[in-house]
Design an enzyme around this catalytic site. Structure first.
Site: not given
Ligand code: NAP
Length: 331
Positions: A148, A151-152
């Site tokens: 992701c 997300c990261d």
């Protein structure tokens, strides 16, 4: 609190899952005096209770935590909040939902069963991985491998690096474009010479000077001990293997919703996601069964949107129980 759901007629509300959608549904259900039971799932090699955030090291985009926090810590907080309102939690999987109408019979991995007037399915979706040993290991220790980018990707560890994205669909293009904000170069590795992505997404990525494409290549190994240092890629036409130095690897080869256990209990779409026919509603094709989070959302897939739909499902279940369900204790 660990509790058994046995020994009663029908539960008002059973929540299946343990990600942000499930815990939010439990918090709202408990505060509405529905006395919910959460089946949080059993730990296994592929799955641990808590959902995909359990594999995320740092969560920086969940509102309310200005300094960011660890994905596991966020899930522990949500679980504690549900317990604070006396949610009962069972560490088993639900393996089937049976019955034509409410109350439904949910069979569980412990061999028992529970009847429920209303059910919220929040079992999430799992990111597909390549299946390489070091890929999984580095993903679990926060070693620069992720499924992701949104997300990261913004984490400091990825700034100014060469980052690789695997896949040729819309997700891969979106992740590659997102990563150009932080990376020195983004290398998209695709197993064919033609993208699956929609023309507009493909064009955007192809036109971006920071993105380079490695066509007809598959990743055969992930290199690095504590943090990724590179990958080995194999040319699918010639078989030639070479190493590519990268400071991050983002796998974008699709997701699989965790709906196998439903086996016809509710309508699914062609990709296996639960269909919620009415806009802004979480009711499924089966009256009394509601869906929340990534199991019904292939589009947003964020912790905060999952939590939002968990809230919606609990409110909808509460109203349905008040007006549409079979009487308490039936079945
Ligand atoms: P997808 O469309 O199924 O694409 C998956 C990609 O991964 C394909 O290019 C596939 O290669 C590749 N792949 C699959 N297994 C692989 C493996 N084992 N090794 C290497 N490559 C592998 O999945 P997605 O990109 O996640 O998109 C899912 C859905 O969400 C789509 O309908 C998409 O349009 C939508 N979506 C839309 C947006 C947007 O509009 N902004 C953003 C994200 C997703 P092949 O092409 O060779 O099969």
């Amino acid at each position: 609190m660990q509790a058994s759901a046995g020994g009663r007629g029908s539960e008002n509300l059973v929540v299946v899952g343990s990600g942000p959608a499930a815990w939010t549904a439990a918090i709202y259900g408990a505060r509405a005096m529905l006395d919910p039971v959460v089946y949080e799932g059993e730990p296994s090699r592929e799955m641990i209770p808590g959902g995909q955030l359990m594999f995320t090291t740092e969560v920086e985009n969940y509102p309310g935590f200005s300094a960011g926090l660890d994905g596991q810590a966020l899930m522990a907080e949500m679980r504690s909040q549900a317990l604070r309102f006396d949610t009962r939690v069972v560490t088993e999987n639900v393996v089937s939902i049976e019955g034509e109408a409410s109350p439904f019979l949910l069979r569980t991995s412990g061999g028992g069963g529970v009847r429920a007037r209303a059910v919220i399915v929040a079992t999430g979706a799992r990111a597909n991985w390549l299946g390489l040993a070091n890929e999984e290991r580095l993903a679990q220790i926060g070693g620069g491998v992720s499924a992701c980018a949104v997300c990261d990707g913004a984490l400091p560890a990825f700034r100014g690096k060469v980052l690789a994205v695997v896949g040729g669909g819309d997700s891969a293009m979106e992740e590659a474009l997102y990563l150009t904000k932080f990376a020195r170069e983004v290398v998209v590795i695709h197993r064919r010479d033609e993208l699956r992505a929609s023309p507009i997404m493909a064009r955007r990525a192809l036109d971006d000077a920071t993105i380079r494409f490695e066509w007809n290549q598959e990743v055969t190994d992930v290199l690095g001990t504590d943090f990724i240092t590179g990958i080995a890629i194999r040319d699918t036409r010639t078989g030639r293997v070479r190493e590519l130095g990268v400071g991050g690897l983002f796998i974008a080869i699709g997701h699989t919703p965790n709906t196998g256990f439903l086996d016809g209990a509710v309508e699914l779409d062609g990709a296996g996601y639960i269909v919620t026919p009415r806009a802004w509603r979480t009711a499924t094709s089966a009256p009394g069964i509601f869906a929340a989070g990534d199991v019904m959302d292939a589009y947003y897939r964020q912790a905060v949107t999952a939590a939002g739909t968990g809230c919606m499902a609990a409110l909808e279940a509460e109203r349905w129980l008040a007006h549409g369900a079979a009487p308490e204790g039936a079945g």
